[in-house]
Design a protein around this motif. Structure first.
Motif, PDB file in Angstrom:
ATOM      1  N   UNK A   4       9.821  14.730 -63.927  1.00  0.00           N
ATOM      2  CA  UNK A   4       9.155  14.690 -62.630  1.00  0.00           C
ATOM      3  C   UNK A   4       8.404  13.372 -62.538  1.00  0.00           C
ATOM      4  N   UNK A   5       8.577  12.654 -61.442  1.00  0.00           N
ATOM      5  CA  UNK A   5       7.871  11.392 -61.223  1.00  0.00           C
ATOM      6  C   UNK A   5       6.862  11.558 -60.107  1.00  0.00           C
ATOM      7  N   UNK A   6       5.650  11.061 -60.320  1.00  0.00           N
ATOM      8  CA  UNK A   6       4.581  11.221 -59.344  1.00  0.00           C
ATOM      9  C   UNK A   6       3.918   9.889 -59.021  1.00  0.00           C
ATOM     10  N   UNK A   7       3.692   9.666 -57.731  1.00  0.00           N
ATOM     11  CA  UNK A   7       2.882   8.550 -57.251  1.00  0.00           C
ATOM     12  C   UNK A   7       1.626   9.182 -56.676  1.00  0.00           C
ATOM     13  N   UNK A   8       0.525   9.102 -57.410  1.00  0.00           N
ATOM     14  CA  UNK A   8      -0.697   9.829 -57.063  1.00  0.00           C
ATOM     15  C   UNK A   8      -1.661   8.931 -56.310  1.00  0.00           C
ATOM     16  N   UNK A   9      -2.049   9.398 -55.131  1.00  0.00           N
ATOM     17  CA  UNK A   9      -3.078   8.717 -54.357  1.00  0.00           C
ATOM     18  C   UNK A   9      -4.263   9.635 -54.169  1.00  0.00           C
ATOM     19  N   UNK A  79      -5.876  12.508 -63.962  1.00  0.00           N
ATOM     20  CA  UNK A  79      -4.858  13.400 -63.401  1.00  0.00           C
ATOM     21  C   UNK A  79      -3.810  13.744 -64.455  1.00  0.00           C
ATOM     22  N   UNK A  80      -3.382  12.756 -65.225  1.00  0.00           N
ATOM     23  CA  UNK A  80      -2.392  12.995 -66.290  1.00  0.00           C
ATOM     24  C   UNK A  80      -2.933  13.984 -67.310  1.00  0.00           C
ATOM     25  N   UNK A  86      -2.866  21.714 -67.784  1.00  0.00           N
ATOM     26  CA  UNK A  86      -2.404  22.807 -66.915  1.00  0.00           C
ATOM     27  C   UNK A  86      -1.010  23.297 -67.284  1.00  0.00           C
ATOM     28  N   UNK A  87      -0.096  22.347 -67.542  1.00  0.00           N
ATOM     29  CA  UNK A  87       1.317  22.690 -67.681  1.00  0.00           C
ATOM     30  C   UNK A  87       1.842  22.578 -69.105  1.00  0.00           C
ATOM     31  N   UNK A  88       1.095  21.972 -69.994  1.00  0.00           N
ATOM     32  CA  UNK A  88       1.535  21.832 -71.377  1.00  0.00           C
ATOM     33  C   UNK A  88       2.764  20.956 -71.535  1.00  0.00           C
ATOM     34  N   UNK A  89       2.978  20.038 -70.604  1.00  0.00           N
ATOM     35  CA  UNK A  89       4.126  19.130 -70.669  1.00  0.00           C
ATOM     36  C   UNK A  89       3.651  17.727 -71.006  1.00  0.00           C
ATOM     37  N   UNK A  90       4.479  16.963 -71.706  1.00  0.00           N
ATOM     38  CA  UNK A  90       4.106  15.570 -71.958  1.00  0.00           C
ATOM     39  C   UNK A  90       3.943  14.826 -70.637  1.00  0.00           C
ATOM     40  N   UNK A  91       2.879  14.045 -70.531  1.00  0.00           N
ATOM     41  CA  UNK A  91       2.665  13.208 -69.347  1.00  0.00           C
ATOM     42  C   UNK A  91       2.649  11.758 -69.797  1.00  0.00           C
ATOM     43  N   UNK A  92       3.429  10.950 -69.102  1.00  0.00           N
ATOM     44  CA  UNK A  92       3.576   9.542 -69.435  1.00  0.00           C
ATOM     45  C   UNK A  92       3.010   8.729 -68.290  1.00  0.00           C
ATOM     46  N   UNK A  93       2.096   7.813 -68.583  1.00  0.00           N
ATOM     47  CA  UNK A  93       1.601   6.884 -67.572  1.00  0.00           C
ATOM     48  C   UNK A  93       2.516   5.672 -67.556  1.00  0.00           C
TER      49      UNK A  93
END
Length: 138
Positions: A4-9, A79-80, A86-93
């Motif tokens: 999943x790719x996110x652009x967070x504003x 946020x990461x 919350x989801x226990x998934x790896x988050x990559x910046x």
């Protein structure tokens, strides 16, 4: 492997998803959020994670042009961390310098009206962030 790719504003999150092979990014939607009220669209993100079988998340990391981290970069780090918890998934910046500008230029060159560009710019930026990440892995 779905990413999943996110652009967070501060008002929206552009969302993109990879294909199952992890080769291409496709824009899904833009989620409205309210950073001031701590409303981050987590319920919708959970639905998307479950629907697509996501196993990792790439979040745009807006660095300054000189490589330093400003307020939006810090917000992305927070946020990461929240998504990881919350989801226990790896988050990559992922460094997203100039992705919004590149998305804007692409939409302008495709002759998309200003009103329509505003609706899809965050989703397109998410696609560019995710595609950059995917390309670095293949």
């Amino acid at each position: 492997m779905r990413v999943l790719g996110l652009d967070v504003g501060s008002k929206t999150i552009g969302v993109a998803i990879s294909d199952e092979m992890g080769w291409t990014a496709q824009g899904i939607e833009t989620i409205k959020i309210n950073e001031e009220r701590q409303q981050f669209g987590l319920d919708r993100l959970r639905q998307l994670i479950d629907e697509y079988g996501v196993d990792s998340i790439v979040i745009g990391y807006p660095k300054n042009m000189n490589g330093t981290i400003g307020p939006r970069g810090i917000a992305s780090q927070v946020f990461a961390d929240m998504l990881n918890e919350q989801f226990g998934l790896p988050t990559i910046l992922w460094d997203e310098r100039l992705t919004t500008m590149a998305a804007e230029k692409m939409l302008i060159s495709a002759d998309v009206s200003r009103k329509k560009r505003k609706k899809v710019i965050d989703k397109m930026a998410a696609v560019m962030i995710l595609q950059g990440y995917l390309d670095s892995k293949n």
